[in-house]
Design an enzyme around this catalytic site. Structure first.
Site, short mmCIF file in Angstrom:
data_model
loop_
_atom_site.label_atom_id
_atom_site.label_comp_id
_atom_site.label_asym_id
_atom_site.label_seq_id
_atom_site.Cartn_x
_atom_site.Cartn_y
_atom_site.Cartn_z
N HIS A 538 0.80 -1.09 0.13
CA HIS A 538 -0.01 -0.07 -0.32
C HIS A 538 1.03 1.38 0.14
CE1 HIS A 538 -3.75 2.71 1.78
NE2 HIS A 538 -2.10 3.14 2.22
N GLU A 539 2.14 1.25 0.95
CA GLU A 539 2.80 2.39 1.11
C GLU A 539 3.29 2.92 -0.18
OE1 GLU A 539 1.61 4.56 3.57
OE2 GLU A 539 0.77 2.66 4.41
N HIS A 542 1.72 4.12 -3.17
CA HIS A 542 1.14 5.79 -3.09
C HIS A 542 2.41 6.72 -3.68
CE1 HIS A 542 -1.82 6.91 -0.59
NE2 HIS A 542 -1.35 5.66 0.88
N GLU A 599 -6.20 6.14 -1.87
CA GLU A 599 -5.87 5.24 -0.62
C GLU A 599 -6.26 4.30 -1.09
OE1 GLU A 599 -4.05 5.75 1.65
OE2 GLU A 599 -4.45 7.76 1.89
N ASP A 603 -4.51 0.74 -2.21
CA ASP A 603 -5.22 -1.17 -2.21
C ASP A 603 -4.92 -1.56 -2.64
OD1 ASP A 603 -5.61 0.42 1.37
OD2 ASP A 603 -7.38 0.70 1.25
ZN ZN Z 1 -2.30 5.64 2.57
#
Ligand code: ZN
Length: 698
Positions: A538-539, A542, A599, A603
């Protein structure tokens, strides 16, 4: 703004409830809402932790078809057996772990607060901060006296020309009035730290709260007005005066809200980047005495400042001109009392809870004092307390295993980029350069913050908070013009969260999240990759979501995409936006697909690359454990980190303000897009978790 894993770390949240942890970062992408930064959690309590030491299959509800509703299959029994404690607005796996971490902090602080003669300086600071905060009897006995000098300062203002200087003082002691002044990396030159100005000064969670005309919003504003009135009464005003003053404060806040940029627009880095000179700032708002403000704030000399939204400066100018000094005093007084409430006598903390905890978030009871005081110590002396937490909990082993997983997942993202059908080789090459430049920070800082200049007294809780805020305010300002500190952390070690910082181009995982149910020492890889692996993915993603992709490998806001690839990206992102906009959380309250786009992209990408990394790691090993294949265990582990019950009030607030989608849809919203999931659970085309149209960006 750094995109994190959980919860809004956006600027607008930091000042709600109490205004600590002042670092003003426009773009940090977190895993979850950093709710500890906002009133919801500031006021929400907990209950004894239900510790799950192992991956737990009893959370499942096997009466649900995983292809109909995977979230309820993965979490159904957990949801039924884990009602929300009275002192919480929400209760999930993040809360369980945060509660366990808080118990550890509690123990550290109880020990540190024993007044032994041989305490070292760090132990004295955290111990006495905590002891002062805990001494409710003494706080009640002192009444309003500790705040009186601050109330007098405001009362004694003689004319509007003195407002700027007073606001600088209030900012230093942690009162979030009118706007935010801090420092940050220049969006277009990530090696330089410049002054930053941002909108602020509201008591409600976001600008839209001041304008929405539906019944619930109107009622909430009435409750807010009544709350401001009661706080002013507690501060010594007669009811009729307090009523008129509350209305005046509300008018000032409403004007500020009107001049503020909305949350969705704030996701666009170009819309919050306006680097201007001090003279240009002064010209935007001649009525506000900027030189006096900067001098009183003891800001280092600077020439340029990023003003996130120049119209807000104009709104300040109009407000100063139009509003009388008496009304400004009312607003400043309300904000001061609001900010100090946690350290004032019981009627203040109770009234503060009644609005921010109960009305806004639906929480039934205030948290026990030790939890609040542990959290305040974490927020105000975070690296002093965090250092002791790390000594107790986090070994070298944890760091090594996490780094190994990070490497595997970075490799998978590289593979994923190379395999993308829609991206041209030119953009792929740039994406790979950016991926390779990402640095990883795991656990805790290499260099700990030095709090030696902060005076902490056992008999002065408000003074401790003011002095800790003052230290932080000036620490942040003193970075202006200095080299960027790439070792710095935006979260404290016990935090159950993680973040990607696009200007640093780094990912950050505090020790607090590197534990069950996110990370186990003794389970099979499928479980760890589904949980902490997904968090890492997830990070990383980003860096390549609709915001992150606008920054290059060096952290500069710079377009490295061919126009055609950018268009292809936007088309795919629009699919995600539309999908999530269809999720409803309560009557009249739906997920905002635009607000949550980054976000949701993270995900979806995160789960995909974590799964790729798992399959790379285990090769042909398809052995079942507890009756589930590695792929099934991966998805169950992913689903279960998001098991969470939420009160309707807090859900309504989060869909308006949080860039993260509520947990149920963070799970189902992802698996519907994954053929790998549908294959793992043998879903038939057309079932709810196997729709005809799927979205995919990464
Ligand atoms: Zn996030």
């Amino acid at each position: 703004m750094v995109p994190g894993l959980y919860g809004p770390k956006g600027l607008s949240h930091k000042r709600v409830g109490y205004s600590k942890n002042r670092e003003s970062t426009l773009f940090k992408f977190t895993l979850v809402a950093s709710l500890s930064l906002c009133a919801v959690i500031a006021q929400t309590p907990t209950r004894p932790a239900a510790t799950a030491a192992q991956f737990d299959l009893t959370a499942l509800d096997k009466s649900v078809d995983p292809c109909s509703d995977f979230f309820h299959y993965a979490c159904g029994t957990w949801l039924k057996t884990n009602p929300i404690p009275a002192d919480q607005a929400m209760w999930g796996r993040f809360s369980e772990l945060a509660e366990r971490n808080r118990e550890i902090l509690h123990q550290i602080l109880e020990d540190a607060s024993k007044p032994a003669a041989n305490r070292d300086a760090t132990t004295q600071k955290i111990g006495d901060y905590y002891a002062a905060c805990m001494d409710e009897k003494a706080i009640d006995a002192r009444g309003l006296a500790p705040l009186q000098p601050e109330l007098d300062r405001i009362r004694n203002l003689k004319d509007k020309s003195q407002i700027a200087e007073e606001i600088a003082h209030l900012h230093a002691i942690g009162v979030g009035v009118l706007f935010q002044f801090s420092s940050g990396q220049d969006f277009k030159d990530s090696n330089s730290v410049i002054a930053q100005f941002d909108q602020g000064g509201l008591g409600l969670p976001d600008r839209d709260y001041y304008f929405k005309t539906d019944e619930k919003s109107v009622a909430l504003r009435q409750k807010y007005l009544a709350h401001v009135q009661r706080m002013l009464e507690l501060a010594g005003e007669k009811p009729a005066q307090a009523k008129a003053d509350a209305a005046a404060a509300m008018r000032i806040e409403t004007a500020l809200a009107k001049g503020s940029l909305d949350l969705v627009s704030r996701r666009d880095p170009e819309k919050v980047y306006h680097k201007i000179s001090r003279q240009e700032l002064a010209a935007l708002s001649p009525a506000f005495r900027w030189n006096e403000y900067f001098t009183a704030a003891a800001a280092p000399a600077f020439e340029s400042i990023n003003v996130s939204y120049p119209d807000f400066v104009k709104a300040i100018d109009a407000g100063i001109k139009r509003t009388s000094l008496a009304k400004w005093k009312t607003y400043l007084t309300w904000q001061l009392v609001h900010s100090a409430a946690p350290f004032l006598p019981t009627p203040f903390t109770q009234e503060n809870f009644n609005f921010y905890g109960k009305a806004l978030s639906g929480t039934e009871e205030m948290r026990p004092r030790w939890k609040r005081c542990s959290d305040f110590t974490d927020q105000e002396l975070g690296e002093a307390l965090g250092r002791k937490y790390v000594d107790l909990t986090f070994g070298a082993e944890g760091k090594e295993r996490t780094l190994k997983m990070v490497e595997a997942i970075e490799k998978a993202l590289g593979q994923d980029i190379q395999q993308l059908s829609w991206m041209t080789p030119a953009t792929k090459a740039q994406a790979m350069i950016k991926l390779k430049a990402i640095t990883n920070k795991i656990g805790y800082p290499d260099h700990w913050r030095d709090y030696s200049s902060v005076v902490i007294r056992r008999d002065d809780p408000i003074g401790n908070s003011f002095r800790a805020s003052d230290f932080e305010f000036h620490r942040v300002l003193n970075k202006i013009g200095k080299p960027v500190d790439r070792e710095e952390w935006e979260m404290t070690p016990p935090t159950v969260n993680a973040y990607y910082d696009p200007q640093m181009n780094n990912i950050n995982f505090p020790a607090g999240i590197l534990q069950p149910p996110f990370f186990y020492k003794n389970v099979d890889d499928a479980v760890n990759f589904g949980a902490i692996g997904m968090v890492i993915g997830h990070e990383l993603t980003h860096g390549f979501d609709d915001q992150g992709r606008q920054f290059d490998a060096q952290g500069n806001l710079k377009d490295w995409w061919t126009p055609k690839d950018a268009e292809e990206f936007q088309q795919r992102a629009a699919c995600v936006e539309k999908e999530y906009s269809g999720f409803s959380v309560a009557p009249g309250a739906s997920v905002n697909g635009k607000l949550t786009l980054g976000e949701n992209t993270a995900d979806n990408g995160g789960v995909r690359i974590a799964l790729m990394a798992l399959l790379n790691t285990i090769g042909n090993d398809t052995a079942k454990i507890d009756g589930y294949t590695p792929e099934q265990r991966f998805f169950l582990s992913f689903g279960q980190i998001w098991c969470e019950n939420d009160r309707e009030e807090v859900l309504r607030m989060l869909v308006q303000t949080d860039p993260h989608t509520p947990p149920q849809f963070r799970v189902n919203g992802v698996v519907v897009n994954m053929p790998e999931f549908q294959k793992a659970f043998a879903c038939q085309p057309g079932q709810p978790m196997a729709p005809e149209h799927a979205c995919r960006v990464w």
